[in-house]
Design a protein around this motif. Structure first.
Motif, PDB file in Angstrom:
ATOM      1  N   GLN A  92       0.900  -1.092   0.051  1.00 15.36           N
ATOM      2  CA  GLN A  92      -0.027   0.102  -0.015  1.00 15.36           C
ATOM      3  C   GLN A  92       1.007   1.052  -0.144  1.00 15.36           C
ATOM      4  O   GLN A  92       1.444   1.639   1.048  1.00 15.36           O
ATOM      5  N   GLU A  93       0.903   1.945  -1.333  1.00 15.38           N
ATOM      6  CA  GLU A  93       1.829   2.988  -1.267  1.00 15.38           C
ATOM      7  C   GLU A  93       1.770   4.072  -0.410  1.00 15.38           C
ATOM      8  O   GLU A  93       2.835   4.656   0.040  1.00 15.38           O
ATOM      9  N   ASP A  94       0.664   4.386   0.060  1.00 15.15           N
ATOM     10  CA  ASP A  94       0.444   5.786   0.877  1.00 15.15           C
ATOM     11  C   ASP A  94       0.546   5.087   2.426  1.00 15.15           C
ATOM     12  O   ASP A  94       0.391   6.122   3.517  1.00 15.15           O
ATOM     13  N   LEU A  95       0.527   3.836   2.746  1.00 13.39           N
ATOM     14  CA  LEU A  95       0.689   3.404   4.130  1.00 13.39           C
ATOM     15  C   LEU A  95       1.838   2.812   4.333  1.00 13.39           C
ATOM     16  O   LEU A  95       2.500   2.708   5.622  1.00 13.39           O
ATOM     17  N   ALA A  96       2.685   2.130   3.350  1.00 11.11           N
ATOM     18  CA  ALA A  96       3.915   1.169   3.622  1.00 11.11           C
ATOM     19  C   ALA A  96       4.829   2.215   4.550  1.00 11.11           C
ATOM     20  O   ALA A  96       5.543   1.488   5.187  1.00 11.11           O
ATOM     21  N   ASP A  97       5.106   3.484   3.946  1.00 10.22           N
ATOM     22  CA  ASP A  97       6.168   4.216   4.798  1.00 10.22           C
ATOM     23  C   ASP A  97       5.314   5.385   5.519  1.00 10.22           C
ATOM     24  O   ASP A  97       6.430   6.383   5.791  1.00 10.22           O
ATOM     25  N   ALA A  98       4.236   5.443   5.758  1.00 12.88           N
ATOM     26  CA  ALA A  98       3.545   6.666   6.359  1.00 12.88           C
ATOM     27  C   ALA A  98       4.230   6.659   7.714  1.00 12.88           C
ATOM     28  O   ALA A  98       4.563   6.068   8.302  1.00 12.88           O
ATOM     29  N   GLU A  99       4.299   8.328   8.043  1.00 15.51           N
ATOM     30  CA  GLU A  99       4.471   8.687   9.563  1.00 15.51           C
ATOM     31  C   GLU A  99       3.492   7.889  10.558  1.00 15.51           C
ATOM     32  O   GLU A  99       2.311   7.722   9.990  1.00 15.51           O
ATOM     33  N   PRO A 100       4.038   7.857  11.793  1.00 19.93           N
ATOM     34  CA  PRO A 100       2.916   7.479  12.788  1.00 19.93           C
ATOM     35  C   PRO A 100       1.612   8.243  12.886  1.00 19.93           C
ATOM     36  O   PRO A 100       0.404   7.765  12.906  1.00 19.93           O
ATOM     37  N   GLN A 101       1.767   9.606  12.615  1.00 17.98           N
ATOM     38  CA  GLN A 101       0.556  10.431  12.912  1.00 17.98           C
ATOM     39  C   GLN A 101      -0.288  10.110  11.794  1.00 17.98           C
ATOM     40  O   GLN A 101      -1.630  10.144  11.893  1.00 17.98           O
ATOM     41  N   THR A 102       0.218   9.892  10.553  1.00 14.60           N
ATOM     42  CA  THR A 102      -0.670   9.416   9.377  1.00 14.60           C
ATOM     43  C   THR A 102      -1.448   8.131   9.757  1.00 14.60           C
ATOM     44  O   THR A 102      -2.512   7.848   9.368  1.00 14.60           O
ATOM     45  N   MET A 103      -0.741   7.139  10.255  1.00 15.44           N
ATOM     46  CA  MET A 103      -1.425   5.758  10.684  1.00 15.44           C
ATOM     47  C   MET A 103      -2.345   5.881  11.461  1.00 15.44           C
ATOM     48  O   MET A 103      -3.507   5.368  11.453  1.00 15.44           O
ATOM     49  N   ARG A 104      -2.088   6.847  12.656  1.00 13.28           N
ATOM     50  CA  ARG A 104      -2.909   6.942  13.632  1.00 13.28           C
ATOM     51  C   ARG A 104      -4.614   7.474  12.932  1.00 13.28           C
ATOM     52  O   ARG A 104      -5.486   7.150  13.189  1.00 13.28           O
ATOM     53  N   MET A 105      -4.405   8.316  12.046  1.00 12.69           N
ATOM     54  CA  MET A 105      -5.568   9.143  11.496  1.00 12.69           C
ATOM     55  C   MET A 105      -5.972   8.227  10.751  1.00 12.69           C
ATOM     56  O   MET A 105      -7.437   8.090  10.541  1.00 12.69           O
ATOM     57  N   ARG A 106      -5.411   7.736   9.612  1.00 19.18           N
ATOM     58  CA  ARG A 106      -6.237   6.678   8.560  1.00 19.18           C
ATOM     59  C   ARG A 106      -6.358   5.029   8.979  1.00 19.18           C
ATOM     60  O   ARG A 106      -7.542   4.489   8.692  1.00 19.18           O
ATOM     61  N   ILE A 107      -5.670   4.580  10.032  1.00 14.58           N
ATOM     62  CA  ILE A 107      -5.829   3.138  10.261  1.00 14.58           C
ATOM     63  C   ILE A 107      -6.487   2.799  11.783  1.00 14.58           C
ATOM     64  O   ILE A 107      -7.472   2.767  12.088  1.00 14.58           O
ATOM     65  N   TYR A 108      -5.282   3.506  12.831  1.00 19.01           N
ATOM     66  CA  TYR A 108      -5.562   3.219  14.060  1.00 19.01           C
ATOM     67  C   TYR A 108      -6.955   3.869  14.764  1.00 19.01           C
ATOM     68  O   TYR A 108      -7.504   3.295  15.709  1.00 19.01           O
ATOM     69  N   HIS A 109      -7.251   5.135  14.027  1.00 19.76           N
ATOM     70  CA  HIS A 109      -8.515   5.838  14.703  1.00 19.76           C
ATOM     71  C   HIS A 109      -9.715   5.422  13.881  1.00 19.76           C
ATOM     72  O   HIS A 109     -10.620   6.069  13.916  1.00 19.76           O
ATOM     73  N   GLN A 110      -9.778   4.295  12.781  1.00 17.12           N
ATOM     74  CA  GLN A 110     -10.643   3.879  12.381  1.00 17.12           C
ATOM     75  C   GLN A 110     -11.937   3.791  13.256  1.00 17.12           C
ATOM     76  O   GLN A 110     -12.022   3.007  14.177  1.00 17.12           O
TER      77      GLN A 110
END
Length: 347
Positions: free
Chosen positions: A290-308
């Motif tokens: 997943q190009e937009d998630l494989a190397d995303a910063e932790p804040q991006t991961m929180r917003m897109r995945i972990y806070h789903q």
């Protein structure tokens, strides 16, 4: 080129790179009341941990919490972290180990310890930075101009000769007491404006800024060109990506330690590292393509995945996880969930 080789599937690594790790110290701040915090060499107040990361998986293998005034090149601390990191490597992946450290790792005790780690079943290779002395500069001055070769970029292309060059310094350096057979690779670059104040008289005279890498690599079996100075120089410089891991772990909770108790702060450090490792393995196992998630910063991961947002519902004795279809990354979350639940059970 170095560290881990670029592959389409990051889950498959070359045997020589497998187990390769970055070993690094970093500072982070703490409140004045925190137990063990003290003044650091950066004129801040906090702690001075030592840590080791695995280059293949990006997970933190070991971290030692230390007081802010702890030394950067304390060999006993480096050895402790290195041994704890090696203990985390599965036996099936520990036959070939590459250890990369900055200049703080250039101590007699640490070099000798890494050399003793070699056994009939395990080969340990290392590259470390090197503090340049007057003796080193005298050795560099003896190098003929024809000894300098073009350095490599990380993608394997050549740098322009006016940008940087490398040369073998082994044999010309007469500093005694170091490992027999250890190689010294010298690199020179044109200094930038930020280097002006730190240049030595020798560097001002030659118009180059120098750095040296110490290594016990003579040749890596099965890796073409691994004996060449350009390859070793590029391999060691790739160690700089450890800064990404430092930034990630700070974003996961290590930027500040919250407690007055030293034990509580060690517990916080462990919890933050567990979170960072889970994040690293999630990307490695299920988000690697997943190009937009494989190397995303932790804040991006929180917003897109972990806070789903989602809702756990039951129907016909089956539990269903219902996601908001309008959320842009619901498909990525569902993909990750299905891949995780499809992994074989650990026995």
């Amino acid at each position: 080129m170095a560290g881990w080789l670029p592959l389409a599937d990051r889950r498959r690594e070359t045997p020589e790179a497998l187990g390769g790790r970055r070993h690094r110290r970093h500072d982070h701040h703490g409140r004045l009341q925190e137990g063990g915090s003290s003044a650091t060499f950066k004129r801040t107040f906090g702690f001075h941990p030592l840590a080791a990361w695995c280059a293949n998986t990006q997970e933190c293998l070991a971290m030692l919490l230390r007081t802010g005034n702890a030394g950067s090149n304390t060999a006993t601390d480096h050895i402790t972290v290195l041994d704890e990191a090696l203990a985390q490597i599965p036996h099936s992946s520990s036959a070939k180990i590459l250890v990369r450290l900055d200049g703080a790792g250039a101590t007699h005790d640490l070099h000798e310890h890494m050399e003793k780690l070699n056994t009939a079943r395990r080969r340990v290779r290392f590259t470390t930075g090197w503090k340049i002395t007057a003796a080193d500069e005298a050795a560099i001055a003896e190098l003929p101009e024809r000894a300098w070769e073009s350095s490599l970029k990380q993608d394997g292309d050549l740098h322009d000769d006016e940008h940087s060059q490398v040369a073998e310094l082994t044999g010309l350096n007469r500093r005694e007491g170091w490992l027999e057979g250890m190689r010294l690779i010298v690199r020179r670059v044109r200094p930038s404006g930020r280097h002006t104040e730190s240049l030595t008289a020798f560097e001002k005279k030659t118009g180059w800024k120098y750095s040296i890498v110490a290594t016990n690599i003579t040749k890596l079996w099965g890796v073409a060109g691994s004996h060449q100075v350009q390859w070793i120089d590029a391999l060691h410089r790739h160690h700089a990506v450890v800064e990404d891991r430092v930034r990630t772990n700070k974003a996961m909770g290590l930027h500040n330690l919250p407690a007055k108790s030293w034990i509580a702060n060690r517990g916080w450090m462990l919890a933050a590292n567990v979170a960072a490792d889970l994040d690293a393995w999630l990307r490695l196992l299920v988000l690697h393509d997943q190009e937009d998630l494989a190397d995303a910063e932790p804040q991006t991961m929180r917003m897109r995945i972990y806070h789903q947002a989602g809702r756990l519902a039951r129907h016909a004795r089956i539990r269903h996880l219902r996601l908001d279809a309008s959320w842009p990354w619901s498909a990525a979350f569902a993909l990750a969930w299905n891949r995780l639940t499809g992994l074989p059970q650990v026995t």
